[in-house]
Design a protein around this motif. Sequence first.
Motif, PDB file in Angstrom:
ATOM      1  N   ALA A  66     -35.217  39.065  32.921  1.00  0.00           N
ATOM      2  CA  ALA A  66     -33.858  39.396  32.492  1.00  0.00           C
ATOM      3  C   ALA A  66     -32.986  38.162  32.691  1.00  0.00           C
ATOM      4  CB  ALA A  66     -33.296  40.565  33.293  1.00  0.00           C
ATOM      5  N   ILE A  67     -32.229  37.821  31.659  1.00  0.00           N
ATOM      6  CA  ILE A  67     -31.234  36.756  31.725  1.00  0.00           C
ATOM      7  C   ILE A  67     -29.886  37.437  31.607  1.00  0.00           C
ATOM      8  CG2 ILE A  67     -30.434  34.580  30.722  1.00  0.00           C
ATOM      9  CD1 ILE A  67     -33.205  34.504  29.259  1.00  0.00           C
ATOM     10  N   MET A  68     -28.979  37.173  32.516  1.00  0.00           N
ATOM     11  CA  MET A  68     -27.707  37.885  32.450  1.00  0.00           C
ATOM     12  C   MET A  68     -26.583  37.026  33.000  1.00  0.00           C
ATOM     13  SD  MET A  68     -28.724  40.769  35.228  1.00  0.00           S
ATOM     14  CE  MET A  68     -28.474  40.612  36.996  1.00  0.00           C
ATOM     15  N   GLY A  69     -25.398  37.297  32.471  1.00  0.00           N
ATOM     16  CA  GLY A  69     -24.245  36.529  32.898  1.00  0.00           C
ATOM     17  C   GLY A  69     -23.160  36.528  31.849  1.00  0.00           C
ATOM     18  N   ASP A  70     -22.277  35.534  31.955  1.00  0.00           N
ATOM     19  CA  ASP A  70     -21.175  35.351  31.021  1.00  0.00           C
ATOM     20  C   ASP A  70     -21.644  34.360  29.950  1.00  0.00           C
ATOM     21  OD1 ASP A  70     -18.872  34.790  29.642  1.00  0.00           O
ATOM     22  OD2 ASP A  70     -17.664  34.257  31.400  1.00  0.00           O
ATOM     23  N   PHE A  71     -21.923  34.867  28.746  1.00  0.00           N
ATOM     24  CA  PHE A  71     -22.454  34.026  27.673  1.00  0.00           C
ATOM     25  C   PHE A  71     -21.352  33.416  26.800  1.00  0.00           C
ATOM     26  CE2 PHE A  71     -26.006  36.734  28.821  1.00  0.00           C
ATOM     27  CZ  PHE A  71     -27.039  35.821  28.895  1.00  0.00           C
ATOM     28  N   ASN A  72     -20.112  33.817  27.038  1.00  0.00           N
ATOM     29  CA  ASN A  72     -18.962  33.231  26.328  1.00  0.00           C
ATOM     30  C   ASN A  72     -19.099  33.289  24.811  1.00  0.00           C
ATOM     31  OD1 ASN A  72     -16.779  32.417  27.987  1.00  0.00           O
ATOM     32  ND2 ASN A  72     -18.054  30.826  28.906  1.00  0.00           N
ATOM     33  N   GLU A  73     -19.794  34.290  24.302  1.00  0.00           N
ATOM     34  CA  GLU A  73     -19.960  34.439  22.853  1.00  0.00           C
ATOM     35  C   GLU A  73     -19.167  35.654  22.389  1.00  0.00           C
ATOM     36  OE1 GLU A  73     -20.169  33.962  19.418  1.00  0.00           O
ATOM     37  OE2 GLU A  73     -21.694  32.581  20.231  1.00  0.00           O
ATOM     38  N   PHE A  74     -18.172  35.408  21.517  1.00  0.00           N
ATOM     39  CA  PHE A  74     -17.319  36.479  21.023  1.00  0.00           C
ATOM     40  C   PHE A  74     -17.966  37.252  19.883  1.00  0.00           C
ATOM     41  CE2 PHE A  74     -14.379  33.785  23.266  1.00  0.00           C
ATOM     42  CZ  PHE A  74     -13.446  34.647  23.808  1.00  0.00           C
ATOM     43  N   SER A  75     -18.825  36.596  19.113  1.00  0.00           N
ATOM     44  CA  SER A  75     -19.425  37.232  17.945  1.00  0.00           C
ATOM     45  C   SER A  75     -20.430  38.304  18.347  1.00  0.00           C
ATOM     46  CB  SER A  75     -20.130  36.182  17.081  1.00  0.00           C
ATOM     47  OG  SER A  75     -20.827  36.809  16.023  1.00  0.00           O
ATOM     48  N   ARG A  76     -20.496  39.361  17.557  1.00  0.00           N
ATOM     49  CA  ARG A  76     -21.476  40.422  17.774  1.00  0.00           C
ATOM     50  C   ARG A  76     -22.745  40.191  16.949  1.00  0.00           C
ATOM     51  NH1 ARG A  76     -18.781  44.472  20.455  1.00  0.00           N
ATOM     52  NH2 ARG A  76     -16.511  44.328  20.345  1.00  0.00           N
ATOM     53  N   THR A  77     -22.723  39.216  16.060  1.00  0.00           N
ATOM     54  CA  THR A  77     -23.854  39.030  15.146  1.00  0.00           C
ATOM     55  C   THR A  77     -24.475  37.644  15.217  1.00  0.00           C
ATOM     56  OG1 THR A  77     -22.336  38.397  13.354  1.00  0.00           O
ATOM     57  CG2 THR A  77     -22.950  40.736  13.516  1.00  0.00           C
ATOM     58  N   ALA A  78     -23.773  36.669  15.755  1.00  0.00           N
ATOM     59  CA  ALA A  78     -24.262  35.287  15.746  1.00  0.00           C
ATOM     60  C   ALA A  78     -24.287  34.724  17.155  1.00  0.00           C
ATOM     61  CB  ALA A  78     -23.369  34.422  14.850  1.00  0.00           C
ATOM     62  N   GLY A  79     -24.919  33.537  17.281  1.00  0.00           N
ATOM     63  CA  GLY A  79     -24.831  32.800  18.535  1.00  0.00           C
ATOM     64  C   GLY A  79     -26.000  32.960  19.478  1.00  0.00           C
ATOM     65  N   PHE A  80     -27.050  33.704  19.085  1.00  0.00           N
ATOM     66  CA  PHE A  80     -28.178  33.917  19.985  1.00  0.00           C
ATOM     67  C   PHE A  80     -29.527  33.627  19.319  1.00  0.00           C
ATOM     68  CE2 PHE A  80     -24.805  36.438  21.902  1.00  0.00           C
ATOM     69  CZ  PHE A  80     -24.915  36.075  23.241  1.00  0.00           C
ATOM     70  N   ALA A  81     -29.536  32.779  18.303  1.00  0.00           N
ATOM     71  CA  ALA A  81     -30.773  32.507  17.562  1.00  0.00           C
ATOM     72  C   ALA A  81     -31.916  32.030  18.455  1.00  0.00           C
ATOM     73  CB  ALA A  81     -30.497  31.505  16.441  1.00  0.00           C
TER      74      ALA A  81
END
Length: 238
Positions: free
Chosen positions: A159-174
């Motif tokens: 499990a990786i968890m924390g503050d990812f600072n990504e506002f988008s719900r669809t992008a940013g995690f490729a």
Amino acid sequence: MSLPPPLPGKLRLASWNVRKCFGLDWRRDPERVARGIARLGADVVTLQEADWRLGPRHSAIPPHAIRELAGMEPLPAGKGTSLGHHGNAMLVRERVEVASVAPFDLMGIGRGGILAELSVREVPFRLVGTHFSLVRRTRLSQQVEIVKRLSALEPRPVAIMGDFNEFSRTAGFAPFRVSKFDVREVGNSFHTTYPWAPLDRFVLKGLHMIRGGVAKGPEFGRASDHLPIWADIAWPPG
């Protein structure tokens, strides 16, 4: 109910950006944060901004407050008077066995995380706590760094968890998605006064999340500008 009690026999994970223990009233109140951590009822909690940002980076929340008020033990990830590494800290309950703790740096100024090898009831798993950059290009590179680091280790549930600072719900995690990680958004955790962005998330592989959410209530409403997130994980995994 925004924060149900932990499910019996399961594993509860939680993460919280505690903003150096400065609440929305601009009072620094570590004991308020510690009481909030206790309310989460989690087996493992990752914290972001758990240390002061400048100078010797003293802990913003004394370890004794975590032990006495939250009933948890901070893992040895910091140097000197720091609770964590680049502000990232990890706390565990007594039933969680700790095999190793490895702080690491990431691309970006003052960014990094903690990688811990843990087990519950003799079943091992891996946990990463981190706080990503404000810049998406850097965040994507940070994901690549973490995936490479994990790929070099013996496979096990992670499990990786924390503050990812990504506002988008669809992008940013490729990078995570290409590597078959399950990116789980459990609700809007920022800003506490009017939660509208899912900045805090769980990223899982080999773990099944039964339920999760954002913790709300008087313990959390003024303690930080982020609300904590939580997830109940099937245990043993599989």
